[in-house]
Design a protein around this motif. Structure first.
Motif, PDB file in Angstrom:
ATOM      1  N   GLY B  18      60.218  -6.780 -37.236  1.00 53.94           N
ATOM      2  CA  GLY B  18      59.940  -6.837 -35.983  1.00 53.94           C
ATOM      3  C   GLY B  18      60.537  -5.834 -34.936  1.00 53.94           C
ATOM      4  O   GLY B  18      61.532  -5.139 -35.444  1.00 53.94           O
ATOM      5  N   GLY B  20      62.449  -6.833 -32.478  1.00 56.48           N
ATOM      6  CA  GLY B  20      63.836  -7.217 -32.237  1.00 56.48           C
ATOM      7  C   GLY B  20      64.907  -6.723 -33.295  1.00 56.48           C
ATOM      8  O   GLY B  20      66.127  -6.638 -32.874  1.00 56.48           O
ATOM      9  N   GLU B  61      60.716 -14.243 -33.617  1.00 57.20           N
ATOM     10  CA  GLU B  61      59.854 -13.252 -33.455  1.00 57.20           C
ATOM     11  C   GLU B  61      59.184 -13.316 -34.956  1.00 57.20           C
ATOM     12  O   GLU B  61      57.876 -12.974 -34.985  1.00 57.20           O
ATOM     13  CB  GLU B  61      60.616 -12.001 -33.405  1.00 57.20           C
ATOM     14  CG  GLU B  61      59.650 -10.810 -33.233  1.00 57.20           C
ATOM     15  CD  GLU B  61      60.559  -9.267 -33.273  1.00 57.20           C
ATOM     16  OE1 GLU B  61      61.716  -9.393 -33.425  1.00 57.20           O
ATOM     17  OE2 GLU B  61      59.683  -8.334 -33.246  1.00 57.20           O
ATOM     18  N   HIS B 197      54.478 -13.547 -26.891  1.00 54.83           N
ATOM     19  CA  HIS B 197      55.043 -12.184 -26.931  1.00 54.83           C
ATOM     20  C   HIS B 197      55.820 -12.088 -25.683  1.00 54.83           C
ATOM     21  O   HIS B 197      57.029 -11.343 -25.811  1.00 54.83           O
ATOM     22  CB  HIS B 197      53.859 -11.162 -27.223  1.00 54.83           C
ATOM     23  CG  HIS B 197      54.319  -9.833 -27.577  1.00 54.83           C
ATOM     24  ND1 HIS B 197      54.172  -8.941 -26.611  1.00 54.83           N
ATOM     25  CD2 HIS B 197      55.291  -9.685 -28.447  1.00 54.83           C
ATOM     26  CE1 HIS B 197      54.911  -7.937 -27.166  1.00 54.83           C
ATOM     27  NE2 HIS B 197      55.546  -8.044 -28.239  1.00 54.83           N
ATOM     28  N   LEU B 200      59.095 -13.611 -25.727  1.00 56.49           N
ATOM     29  CA  LEU B 200      60.211 -13.288 -26.924  1.00 56.49           C
ATOM     30  C   LEU B 200      60.889 -12.112 -25.903  1.00 56.49           C
ATOM     31  O   LEU B 200      62.130 -11.866 -26.570  1.00 56.49           O
ATOM     32  CB  LEU B 200      59.341 -12.626 -27.853  1.00 56.49           C
ATOM     33  CG  LEU B 200      58.824 -13.657 -28.708  1.00 56.49           C
ATOM     34  CD1 LEU B 200      57.945 -13.069 -29.988  1.00 56.49           C
ATOM     35  CD2 LEU B 200      59.973 -14.680 -29.365  1.00 56.49           C
ATOM     36  N   LEU B 202      60.935  -8.854 -25.789  1.00 58.12           N
ATOM     37  CA  LEU B 202      61.160  -7.627 -26.922  1.00 58.12           C
ATOM     38  C   LEU B 202      61.309  -6.320 -26.189  1.00 58.12           C
ATOM     39  O   LEU B 202      60.523  -6.109 -25.288  1.00 58.12           O
ATOM     40  CB  LEU B 202      60.351  -7.728 -28.181  1.00 58.12           C
ATOM     41  CG  LEU B 202      60.388  -9.318 -28.909  1.00 58.12           C
ATOM     42  CD1 LEU B 202      59.355  -9.310 -29.948  1.00 58.12           C
ATOM     43  CD2 LEU B 202      61.856  -9.493 -29.659  1.00 58.12           C
TER      44      LEU B 202
END
Lengths: 88, 205
Positions: B18, B20, B61, B197, B200, B202
């Motif tokens: 992912g 991250g 994630e 999302h 998160l 990110l």
């Protein structure tokens, strides 16, 4: 993790693949360990220029002061670790 | 072939890590060349993939990525496949073989020609809707929420148009309404994923 600490105990920069060969760990074990140790501030990583042209930069790893403290702590009970830790 | 498979596994492993952990994914990719030189690319790539997969359920994630793939592969792609196969088999298949069921004899007589004329257009609309839904699944996996919203709205408009046309022709709209309902749930799930999302937080991919 002990095997990895043993490999990193010289406090030199090591590449991931070299650590795999040194410890006998598979990539699926080594990288999750390195990620966890990095998140716990035991290992630091930096990008190193490749030795061969045309290759991507490689990540190199070494123990932090906190990681070294852990090694020295563990070395009291592990003669194999203490052998390397003494040289630091 | 072995190298190609190894590269595919590495790409999959990086995707599993992912956004991250993009730096770690790049670090693994950089070491892949060393594994190739050592003659063990497949072992290295398989290990990276196994490690990345094992980490997925324990990270937020990772759970998000697993949920995205579950939505795309277990809901969106099957619905799209139903639409495409219905279009390929013809509109009577979508109607469950009960075309014109509620109409009287006179209505059937009057509407028969209109139904025959509308059939290809409806089949084409359904086919396009299925193809665009496949694209919607891809956009969801790519986390391209702006395009996914636009695409989802277009599919919803197509299905709504189909329901209206079927209703005007006195045709059974049951299955088309079910399809529209499933699409509505799908779009709600995509909106939920978008919100997850955003939570998160990110870095952009």
């Amino acid at each position: 993790m002990i095997a990895l600490l043993h490999s990193l105990a010289d406090r030199q920069w090591h590449h991931g693949y070299d650590l795999m060969k040194d410890t006998g760990l598979l990539s699926g074990t080594l990288y999750p360990l390195l990620i966890r140790m990095s998140e716990q501030d035991l290992v630091e990583a930096e990008w190193r220029e490749p030795a061969m042209t045309g290759r991507p930069a490689r990540h190199a790893y070494r123990l932090t002061q906190k990681g070294m403290a852990l090694v020295q702590d563990l070395a009291r009970n592990d003669p194999a670790l203490s052998g390397k830790a003494v040289r630091i | 072939m072995k190298l190609l498979l190894s590269r595919a596994l590495m790409t999959l492993a990086c995707r599993c890590l992912g956004e991250g952990r993009r730096e770690w994914a790049q670090a693994m990719l950089a070491e892949f060349d060393a594994a190739v030189d050592d003659g063990r690319p497949l072992t290295f790539a398989a290990g990276c993939l196994a490690g990345a997969l094992c980490q997925m359920p324990v990270r937020d994630e990772g759970r998000f990525i697993l949920t995205s793939y579950a939505l795309a592969l277990m809901i969106m792609v099957p619905i799209a496949a139903v639409e495409i196969s219905s279009a390929a088999l013809g509109i009577p298949h979508l109607l469950g073989g009960q075309a014109n069921i509620g109409a009287t004899y006179a209505q059937k007589l009057l509407m028969g020609e209109a139904i025959r004329a509308a059939g290809p257009s409806l089949a084409l609309l359904l086919l396009l809707s299925g193809i665009v839904q496949m694209r919607l699944a891809w956009l969801t996996l790519e986390r391209d929420w702006v395009r996914a919203a636009a695409t989802g709205t277009a599919v919803l408009a197509a299905i709504t148009t189909m329901i209206l046309v079927l209703g005007c022709l006195f045709l059974d709209i049951g299955q088309a309404v079910t399809l529209g309902g499933a699409l509505g749930i799908e779009l709600a799930l995509i909106a939920g994923l978008r919100s997850w999302h955003a939570d998160l937080n990110l870095p952009p991919y």
